[in-house]
Design a protein around this motif. Structure first.
Motif, short mmCIF file in Angstrom:
data_model
loop_
_atom_site.label_atom_id
_atom_site.label_comp_id
_atom_site.label_asym_id
_atom_site.label_seq_id
_atom_site.Cartn_x
_atom_site.Cartn_y
_atom_site.Cartn_z
N ALA A 210 30.20 27.10 32.41
CA ALA A 210 30.99 26.74 31.24
C ALA A 210 31.12 25.23 31.08
CB ALA A 210 32.37 27.39 31.33
N ALA B 156 37.72 40.66 35.22
CA ALA B 156 37.51 40.67 33.77
C ALA B 156 36.09 41.13 33.43
CB ALA B 156 37.76 39.28 33.20
N GLU C 8 33.81 40.18 31.31
CA GLU C 8 32.75 39.18 31.14
C GLU C 8 32.19 38.73 32.49
OE1 GLU C 8 36.76 37.08 30.21
OE2 GLU C 8 35.81 39.04 29.91
N LEU C 9 33.01 38.78 33.55
CA LEU C 9 32.52 38.45 34.88
C LEU C 9 31.81 39.65 35.50
CD1 LEU C 9 32.76 35.78 36.53
CD2 LEU C 9 34.39 36.99 37.98
N GLY D 278 44.05 28.95 38.43
CA GLY D 278 43.30 28.85 37.18
C GLY D 278 42.26 29.94 37.05
N MET D 279 41.57 30.24 38.13
CA MET D 279 40.58 31.31 38.10
C MET D 279 41.25 32.68 37.95
SD MET D 279 37.68 30.23 40.90
CE MET D 279 36.50 28.91 40.55
N GLN D 280 42.43 32.84 38.56
CA GLN D 280 43.15 34.09 38.38
C GLN D 280 43.45 34.34 36.91
OE1 GLN D 280 46.29 35.36 40.91
NE2 GLN D 280 45.64 34.15 42.68
N SER D 281 43.86 33.32 36.21
CA SER D 281 44.20 33.50 34.79
C SER D 281 42.97 33.76 33.95
CB SER D 281 44.95 32.27 34.26
OG SER D 281 44.11 31.12 34.30
N ARG D 282 41.82 33.22 34.34
CA ARG D 282 40.60 33.41 33.55
C ARG D 282 39.86 34.71 33.88
NH1 ARG D 282 40.52 27.98 34.63
NH2 ARG D 282 39.07 28.08 36.38
N PHE D 283 39.90 35.11 35.13
CA PHE D 283 38.98 36.17 35.57
C PHE D 283 39.64 37.46 36.04
CE2 PHE D 283 36.54 32.17 36.71
CZ PHE D 283 35.73 32.22 35.59
N ASP E 108 32.57 29.09 36.11
CA ASP E 108 33.23 27.83 35.76
C ASP E 108 32.23 26.70 35.66
OD1 ASP E 108 35.75 28.82 35.46
OD2 ASP E 108 36.60 27.88 37.25
N MET F 32 32.77 33.76 40.05
CA MET F 32 33.82 32.91 39.50
C MET F 32 33.42 31.44 39.55
SD MET F 32 37.31 34.59 41.08
CE MET F 32 37.66 36.34 40.91
#
Length: 272
Positions: free
Chosen positions: A128, A187, A189-190, A166-171, A125, A121
């Motif tokens: 990106a 997720a 992609e991770l 924020g990481m929870q929502s992305r990953f 980030d 994670m």
């Protein structure tokens, strides 16, 4: 008691973990499910099965799964992940001449995968935002059971509470119909950036690259004898590239005093 001592000696030789007599009740408690599965009534019968009926070869993986300690959390000892983000990765990238270098990070006692996915994670980030590196994370453990959990990447929702929102929502992915005990999944992609492999740290050599950038070996050496601690560290350091970093658990900081590496932060060492 004699069979417990034989089990403790066996585990010490096989995986380096110390099982003193004081841990007998804990070990027996963890083995109760195996006794039920094997339809055995007593631990004496289990000892007879292991050592006198030639059951050891096929039973050893289950025995190791039962006795290994698999305490893990997302963002455990968060100072290390902050150090990786602010100090280690920038220093590693500034030393690299190749375009879009691949950073290799190894979680050497990965348990159920929380540490490996936390690393991923943070790096995702960073990648990106910077757009100047790629990364891959390897998670290894002796226990086949926890490795399977890491590959599935499904965790109780309460376990991911330390992950920043924020990481929870992305990953993290949530099921459309939560069950009685809510779960989340990492997720895809991770997950693609992380692979898991079985490794016994007591092996004489490890079948992995020798240009690893960062190795996490946290909160496992405390269970090893001092001679085994030194041997494991020596083997792992051999897999670090020059300038690479080894991170130990904060409770293991004294173990690091015998390492011929440069200490740059609490329990963080650089290969020079």
């Amino acid at each position: 008691m004699r069979d417990y001592q034989r089990i403790a000696t066996l585990i010490g030789k096989q995986v380096g973990i110390k099982l003193p007599p004081a841990k007998r009740l804990m070990v027996e408690g963890r083995l109760r499910r195996r006794l039920r599965h094997l339809q055995l009534d007593t631990f004496a019968q289990y000892g007879d099965f292991l050592f006198r009926q030639d059951g050891l070869e096929r039973e050893l993986p289950y025995l190791i799964n039962a006795v290994t300690t698999n305490k893990t959390d997302f963002f455990r000892e968060p100072e290390h992940f902050e150090c990786m983000e602010r100090v280690l990765v920038p220093a590693l990238l500034s030393a690299r001449q190749d375009r879009m270098p691949l950073l290799k990070v190894w979680s050497a006692a990965s348990s159920t995968g929380a540490e490996a996915y936390t690393i991923a994670m943070v790096l995702a980030d960073m990648a990106a935002a910077r757009r100047d590196f790629r990364f891959a994370v390897l998670g290894t453990d002796i226990s086949t059971e926890v490795l399977e959990t890491g590959r599935r990447a499904v965790y109780p929702a309460e376990l991911v509470a330390p992950v920043p929102p924020g990481m929870q929502s992305r990953f993290l992915m949530h099921p459309r119909r939560p069950g009685a005990r809510p779960e989340v999944r990492i997720a895809p992609e991770l997950r693609r950036q992380v692979r898991f492999d079985r490794l016994n740290l007591m092996d004489e050599s490890y079948p992995y690259d020798r240009d690893v950038d960062i190795i996490f070996l946290r909160n496992v050496l405390i269970y090893f004898e001092k001679s085994d601690q030194a041997a494991v560290i020596s083997r792992l350091v051999g897999h670090l590239r020059p300038g690479g970093y080894l991170l130990l658990g904060h409770s293991e900081s004294m173990i690091g005093t015998s390492i011929t590496m440069r200490q740059i932060a609490p329990a963080v060492f650089q290969k020079v």
